[in-house]
Design a protein around this motif. Structure first.
Motif, mmCIF file in Angstrom:
data_model
loop_
_atom_site.group_PDB
_atom_site.id
_atom_site.type_symbol
_atom_site.label_atom_id
_atom_site.label_comp_id
_atom_site.label_asym_id
_atom_site.label_seq_id
_atom_site.Cartn_x
_atom_site.Cartn_y
_atom_site.Cartn_z
ATOM 1 N N THR A 119 0.816 -1.204 0.000
ATOM 2 C CA THR A 119 0.000 0.000 0.000
ATOM 3 C C THR A 119 0.853 1.258 0.000
ATOM 4 O OG1 THR A 119 -0.230 0.579 2.353
ATOM 5 C CG2 THR A 119 -1.476 -1.324 1.581
ATOM 6 N N SER A 120 0.176 2.390 -0.129
ATOM 7 C CA SER A 120 0.841 3.686 -0.060
ATOM 8 C C SER A 120 1.336 4.001 1.341
ATOM 9 C CB SER A 120 -0.132 4.783 -0.507
ATOM 10 O OG SER A 120 -1.294 4.784 0.323
ATOM 11 N N ASP A 121 0.946 3.181 2.327
ATOM 12 C CA ASP A 121 1.342 3.403 3.719
ATOM 13 C C ASP A 121 2.028 2.171 4.291
ATOM 14 O OD1 ASP A 121 1.456 4.922 6.114
ATOM 15 O OD2 ASP A 121 -0.277 3.816 6.897
ATOM 16 N N GLY A 122 2.818 1.519 3.475
ATOM 17 C CA GLY A 122 3.520 0.331 3.931
ATOM 18 C C GLY A 122 2.758 -0.944 3.621
ATOM 19 N N ASP A 123 3.336 -2.072 4.005
ATOM 20 C CA ASP A 123 2.765 -3.376 3.682
ATOM 21 C C ASP A 123 2.045 -3.985 4.881
ATOM 22 O OD1 ASP A 123 4.037 -2.962 1.306
ATOM 23 O OD2 ASP A 123 5.561 -4.512 1.574
ATOM 24 N N TRP A 124 1.041 -4.798 4.550
ATOM 25 C CA TRP A 124 0.350 -5.626 5.535
ATOM 26 C C TRP A 124 0.469 -7.066 5.067
ATOM 27 C CZ3 TRP A 124 -2.546 -3.512 9.706
ATOM 28 C CH2 TRP A 124 -2.638 -2.124 9.710
ATOM 29 N N THR A 125 0.505 -8.009 6.000
ATOM 30 C CA THR A 125 0.390 -9.418 5.635
ATOM 31 C C THR A 125 -0.851 -9.977 6.292
ATOM 32 O OG1 THR A 125 1.832 -10.042 7.488
ATOM 33 C CG2 THR A 125 2.858 -9.785 5.312
ATOM 34 N N ALA A 126 -1.486 -10.920 5.606
ATOM 35 C CA ALA A 126 -2.757 -11.449 6.086
ATOM 36 C C ALA A 126 -2.949 -12.876 5.611
ATOM 37 C CB ALA A 126 -3.917 -10.577 5.586
ATOM 38 N N ALA A 127 -3.789 -13.585 6.352
ATOM 39 C CA ALA A 127 -4.141 -14.942 5.947
ATOM 40 C C ALA A 127 -5.213 -14.944 4.871
ATOM 41 C CB ALA A 127 -4.631 -15.734 7.160
#
Length: 359
Positions: A119-127
């Protein structure tokens, strides 16, 4: 910056807020169990961008979000004001973890079988990912010869701000949907208009009830199950003849012509020799699902469509598309949000008992 949650919901319109509400009811903790990433600067989804003349009386019915009724409002209140205010109240009332403005650029699989949401605000990780990005950012404009030669203005409903900007002009409106009819009626009050559609419009004189609604949704469900382009629920229901539409028809505003064959520098023309001068062409020719950020997942089939099983992509039960295809309506989005949340609880927490609040 990397953050890890169980579910990322992309988009905070009707479908995204419904999914978030139901995820919380299914036991996913706001902020750690799930987050909502929204590209807008404020609450309201696509509603905040609608033209000011689109009042509540002229919208397709705005269905209540689950758990909080839409507050009473006068019919002449602009939907662009009333609906975003309702969505903002909804987010606050349920404490939904909405992050904005956060634009999702890409969703990719990770080596450990999860998803990385860039994203424009860093990364997320998800299941798992619940996509609820709608269609407003992807207006569809078909290709016709001469488009690059036309010297007037070409626009879509996304660009429309009001009829006043067309005062005294000649405007060609292209499209056979509800938006085309509404905008045509407004512009015709201040300008000369020509309406063109690919097919003759289908007018629905009788009331549109639950049986007709289910039949329309079933047609779209068949399309996405087979991996075809879903079209829209509204697109298969026909155009409802309201008193306003009936008056416009009587004035001749809704007399249509078959779509032209090409654009010219000064207007549009047909191969049979007819032509119409135009200062502007309004392409009210529909929208496509905003799914470009999901391209790295390779979800589309050979024909370009995405084959669905309920709300999840066929063969990928951790990727749900809500507000897509048969759920691309306010009431359909609510149902899809609940279906996706229930499916993800069963998938990610099969041993957990159904929370009492979700019974």
């Amino acid at each position: 910056m990397s953050r890890d949650v169980e579910v990322v919901v992309i988009g905070a319109g009707q479908a995204g807020l419904s999914a978030a509400h139901h995820l919380a009811r299914q036991g996913f903790a706001p902020g750690t169990g799930f987050v909502v990433l929204d590209g807008e600067t404020r609450a309201g989804g696509a509603w905040q961008h609608r033209w000011s003349s689109l009042t509540l009386a002229r919208t397709h019915h705005v269905h209540d979000l689950p758990g909080l009724p839409f507050p009473p409002a006068e019919d002449d209140v602009p939907a662009a004001a009333a609906v975003p205010a309702y969505f903002a109240d909804y987010e606050r009332h349920f404490g939904l973890p909405v992050h904005r403005p956060v634009r999702v650029r890409a969703v990719r699989r990770t080596r450990d079988g999860r998803f990385r949401v860039e994203t424009s605000d860093g990364d997320w990780t998800a299941a798992a990912v619940v996509n609820a990005t709608g269609t407003w950012t992807r207006p569809f404009v078909p290709r016709y010869p001469g488009q690059e030669l036309f010297r007037g203005r070409q626009l879509t409903p996304v660009d429309y701000r009001g009829a006043a900007e067309f005062a005294g002009q000649s405007v060609v409106v292209v499209g056979g949907g509800a938006s085309a009819v509404q905008l045509l009626g407004e512009i015709a009050e201040v300008a000369d208009t020509t309406w063109v559609t690919r097919r003759p419009p289908v007018w629905r004189e009788e009331p549109f009830g639950p049986d007709e609604g289910r039949a329309a949704v079933a047609l779209v469900e068949d399309a996405v199950r087979e991996g075809r382009s879903p079209g829209s629920v509204v697109g298969v229901t026909g155009l409802v003849v309201t008193p306003w539409v009936r008056a416009a028809r009587e004035r001749g505003v809704l007399d249509r012509l078959p779509v032209f064959d090409r654009l010219t520098p000064d207007g549009v023309a047909w191969d049979d020799g007819r032509s119409v001068r135009a200062d502007a062409v309004l392409w009210a020719t529909g929208f496509r699902a905003a799914l470009g950020h999901l391209a790295p997942l390779g979800l589309r089939g050979p024909g370009g469509g995405i084959r669905m099983e309920g709300t999840h992509v066929a063969g990928e039960p951790r990727v749900h598309l809500v507000g897509y295809g048969p759920s691309a309506s306010t009431v359909g989005a609510n149902r899809a949000g609940r279906e996706a949340a229930v499916a993800l609880r069963r998938l990610l927490h099969p041993e957990a008992a159904l929370p009492r609040s979700a019974a």
